[in-house]
Design a protein around this motif. Structure first.
Motif, PDB file in Angstrom:
ATOM      1  N   GLU A  16       0.932  -1.153  -0.050  1.00 27.45           N
ATOM      2  CA  GLU A  16      -0.047  -0.025   0.123  1.00 27.45           C
ATOM      3  C   GLU A  16       0.966   1.379   0.132  1.00 27.45           C
ATOM      4  OE1 GLU A  16      -2.730   0.026   3.052  1.00 27.45           O
ATOM      5  OE2 GLU A  16      -3.826  -1.917   2.396  1.00 27.45           O
ATOM      6  N   ASP A  17       2.072   1.224   0.570  1.00 26.11           N
ATOM      7  CA  ASP A  17       3.088   2.370   0.855  1.00 26.11           C
ATOM      8  C   ASP A  17       3.535   2.762  -0.752  1.00 26.11           C
ATOM      9  OD1 ASP A  17       2.732   2.258   3.382  1.00 26.11           O
ATOM     10  OD2 ASP A  17       4.715   1.763   3.956  1.00 26.11           O
ATOM     11  N   THR A  18       3.766   1.740  -1.675  1.00 25.59           N
ATOM     12  CA  THR A  18       4.302   2.345  -2.869  1.00 25.59           C
ATOM     13  C   THR A  18       3.371   2.112  -4.351  1.00 25.59           C
ATOM     14  OG1 THR A  18       4.885   0.100  -3.148  1.00 25.59           O
ATOM     15  CG2 THR A  18       6.572   1.234  -2.158  1.00 25.59           C
ATOM     16  N   GLU A  19       1.907   1.852  -3.974  1.00 29.08           N
ATOM     17  CA  GLU A  19       1.141   1.798  -5.028  1.00 29.08           C
ATOM     18  C   GLU A  19       0.388   3.139  -5.333  1.00 29.08           C
ATOM     19  OE1 GLU A  19       0.863  -0.378  -7.091  1.00 29.08           O
ATOM     20  OE2 GLU A  19       1.373  -2.253  -6.382  1.00 29.08           O
ATOM     21  N   GLU A  20       0.361   3.624  -6.387  1.00 29.78           N
ATOM     22  CA  GLU A  20      -0.282   5.020  -6.562  1.00 29.78           C
ATOM     23  C   GLU A  20      -1.887   4.780  -6.739  1.00 29.78           C
ATOM     24  OE1 GLU A  20       0.579   8.667  -9.728  1.00 29.78           O
ATOM     25  OE2 GLU A  20       1.510   6.888 -10.003  1.00 29.78           O
ATOM     26  N   TRP A  21      -2.694   5.693  -6.407  1.00 33.01           N
ATOM     27  CA  TRP A  21      -3.970   5.559  -6.392  1.00 33.01           C
ATOM     28  C   TRP A  21      -4.639   5.127  -7.983  1.00 33.01           C
ATOM     29  CZ3 TRP A  21      -7.509   8.209  -9.586  1.00 33.01           C
ATOM     30  CH2 TRP A  21      -7.130   9.453 -10.139  1.00 33.01           C
ATOM     31  N   TYR A  25      -6.910   1.605  -8.589  1.00 30.11           N
ATOM     32  CA  TYR A  25      -7.976   1.889  -8.919  1.00 30.11           C
ATOM     33  C   TYR A  25      -8.230   1.331 -10.641  1.00 30.11           C
ATOM     34  CZ  TYR A  25      -8.932   2.958  -4.162  1.00 30.11           C
ATOM     35  OH  TYR A  25      -8.992   2.997  -2.877  1.00 30.11           O
ATOM     36  N   PHE A  26      -7.254   1.706 -11.272  1.00 27.05           N
ATOM     37  CA  PHE A  26      -7.318   1.593 -12.634  1.00 27.05           C
ATOM     38  C   PHE A  26      -6.532   0.555 -13.533  1.00 27.05           C
ATOM     39  CE2 PHE A  26      -6.407   3.455 -17.079  1.00 27.05           C
ATOM     40  CZ  PHE A  26      -7.594   3.283 -17.468  1.00 27.05           C
ATOM     41  N   THR A  27      -5.202   0.742 -13.172  1.00 27.32           N
ATOM     42  CA  THR A  27      -4.269  -0.123 -14.054  1.00 27.32           C
ATOM     43  C   THR A  27      -4.094  -1.528 -13.287  1.00 27.32           C
ATOM     44  OG1 THR A  27      -3.031   2.093 -14.276  1.00 27.32           O
ATOM     45  CG2 THR A  27      -1.741   0.089 -14.928  1.00 27.32           C
ATOM     46  N   PRO A 245       6.551   9.191   3.037  1.00 32.75           N
ATOM     47  CA  PRO A 245       5.952  10.540   2.247  1.00 32.75           C
ATOM     48  C   PRO A 245       6.620  10.738   0.991  1.00 32.75           C
ATOM     49  CG  PRO A 245       6.524  10.947   4.650  1.00 32.75           C
ATOM     50  CD  PRO A 245       6.958   9.656   4.487  1.00 32.75           C
ATOM     51  N   LEU A 246       7.898  10.145   0.863  1.00 33.76           N
ATOM     52  CA  LEU A 246       8.678  10.332  -0.356  1.00 33.76           C
ATOM     53  C   LEU A 246       7.957   9.425  -1.561  1.00 33.76           C
ATOM     54  CD1 LEU A 246      12.167  10.668   0.803  1.00 33.76           C
ATOM     55  CD2 LEU A 246      10.749  12.476   0.275  1.00 33.76           C
ATOM     56  N   MET A 247       7.243   8.266  -0.970  1.00 34.34           N
ATOM     57  CA  MET A 247       6.815   7.378  -2.158  1.00 34.34           C
ATOM     58  C   MET A 247       5.760   8.039  -3.132  1.00 34.34           C
ATOM     59  SD  MET A 247       8.147   4.431  -1.669  1.00 34.34           S
ATOM     60  CE  MET A 247       9.701   5.700  -1.257  1.00 34.34           C
ATOM     61  N   LYS A 248       5.174   9.097  -2.864  1.00 30.50           N
ATOM     62  CA  LYS A 248       4.283   9.699  -3.640  1.00 30.50           C
ATOM     63  C   LYS A 248       5.311  10.317  -4.636  1.00 30.50           C
ATOM     64  CE  LYS A 248       3.674  14.296  -1.021  1.00 30.50           C
ATOM     65  NZ  LYS A 248       4.209  13.547   0.340  1.00 30.50           N
ATOM     66  N   LEU A 253       7.226  10.268 -10.480  1.00 30.57           N
ATOM     67  CA  LEU A 253       8.436  10.428 -11.272  1.00 30.57           C
ATOM     68  C   LEU A 253       8.456   9.283 -12.226  1.00 30.57           C
ATOM     69  CD1 LEU A 253      10.940  12.090  -8.910  1.00 30.57           C
ATOM     70  CD2 LEU A 253       9.919  13.026 -11.163  1.00 30.57           C
ATOM     71  N   SER A 254       7.359   8.206 -11.771  1.00 30.05           N
ATOM     72  CA  SER A 254       7.507   7.075 -12.499  1.00 30.05           C
ATOM     73  C   SER A 254       6.514   7.127 -13.924  1.00 30.05           C
ATOM     74  CB  SER A 254       6.850   5.916 -11.594  1.00 30.05           C
ATOM     75  OG  SER A 254       7.577   5.754 -10.405  1.00 30.05           O
ATOM     76  N   PHE A 255       5.466   6.573 -13.993  1.00 28.00           N
ATOM     77  CA  PHE A 255       4.545   6.423 -15.100  1.00 28.00           C
ATOM     78  C   PHE A 255       3.480   7.333 -15.434  1.00 28.00           C
ATOM     79  CE2 PHE A 255       1.487   5.041 -18.475  1.00 28.00           C
ATOM     80  CZ  PHE A 255       2.166   5.042 -19.514  1.00 28.00           C
TER      81      PHE A 255
END
Length: 305
Positions: A16-21, A25-27, A245-248, A253-255
């Protein structure tokens, strides 16, 4: 008893820490649906990664056109490439088919997508007029694209990936992360015979990739070496608290954010704006993320003395 789709979705994610919303919910749900389909056919995750390469290069080809229809086709192809990228990782985790070569191929595929797209933007803009000036872009768009891609995008993405794997290591341990180091990968490379030339290419490049990440994070390297010698649980928790907090920023900076900016600027026929965003907004996020992580590492190193 078979697991439900929701249970499989949770199991196929890293944390959960490293997954983007947007991924949650989509990808990831779409990727999981693809993963279950390909698993039934017995397709290896690396085959899906290779498919994503062709889709990403196809997206680049469509982005060199200026009409909206072609650009929309490029958007769809890049989204499909990203679904495949999500699919191969989820397949590997669900079927326990994770391999280092798969991880390296996964990173290589993303590089090829964006190289193709950057090159397409350069070709597209070469003969177009520069905004506000009585001259075409010409060589200047090549320079802008090169700075954006090689000096900004590449280090941004590699360090974001590194910090994500570091966080997963401290959160879940080695089994739950893909946190590697240069010495181990270089040693593995040196053990390979010359007949294993393909493996040697992969491990040589991956070792150097790890080396570049380590060279940019000297204070973290000091902290990690000391923590390994004395793995204090309280310090581990403090590191996770500071890293979370840096995971966001790692996600930004990813995709996803990068792709959204790319889609918008391509459809508005101003892809040069995308290059400027890479050099300014994205790079400022990168500098902040890097500085904050190094400062956290320095502070915790002092606690281990």
């Amino acid at each position: 008893m078979e697991k439900s789709f929701k249970e499989l979705l949770k199991a196929s994610m890293k944390s959960e820490d490293t997954e983007e919303w947007l991924d949650v919910y989509f990808t990831r749900p779409i990727g999981l649906a693809f993963a279950l389909f390909w698993n039934k056919l017995g397709v290896h995750p690396n085959v899906i990664t290779i498919l994503s390469i062709f889709l990403g290069i196809g997206a680049g080809w469509m982005f060199h056109y200026t009409d909206v229809q072609s650009n929309l086709c490029g958007v769809v192809l890049l989204m499909l490439a990203n679904f495949c990228d999500s699919t191969d990782g989820q397949m590997a985790r669900l079927a326990d088919k994770k391999t280092l070569i798969g991880r390296m191929l996964d990173g290589f595929s993303g590089d090829l997508w964006f190289f193709s797209i950057y090159l397409a933007f350069v070709i597209r803009l070469w003969n177009q007029p520069m905004p506000g000036l009585n001259m075409t872009w010409g060589i200047w768009i090549l320079l802008l694209g090169a700075v954006s891609g090689f000096l900004c995008h590449s280090p941004q993405a590699s360090l974001a990936d590194y910090y994500r794997q570091v966080h997963l290591f401290f959160l879940l341990g080695k089994e739950g992360s893909e946190f590697d180091n240069y010495k181990q990968q270089r040693h593995h490379y040196e053990l390979l015979s010359r007949d294993q030339w393909l493996d040697r290419i992969f491990y040589y490049n991956y070792a150097n990739y790890c080396k570049s990440q380590e060279q940019r994070t000297p204070l973290f390297q000091q902290f990690f070496a000391r923590w390994q010698a004395n793995p204090d649980e309280e310090v581990r928790q403090q590191f996770l608290q500071g890293s979370r907090p840096l995971m966001k920023y790692c996600n930004l900076l990813s995709f996803n954010l990068r792709a959204i900016c790319l889609y918008v600027t391509a459809l508005l026929d101003c892809p040069w704006v995308y290059f400027l965003l890479e050099i300014t907004v994205f790079h400022l996020m990168y500098i902040y993320m890097h500085h904050t992580h190094e400062r956290l590492s320095s502070r915790l190193t002092n606690q281990l003395i």
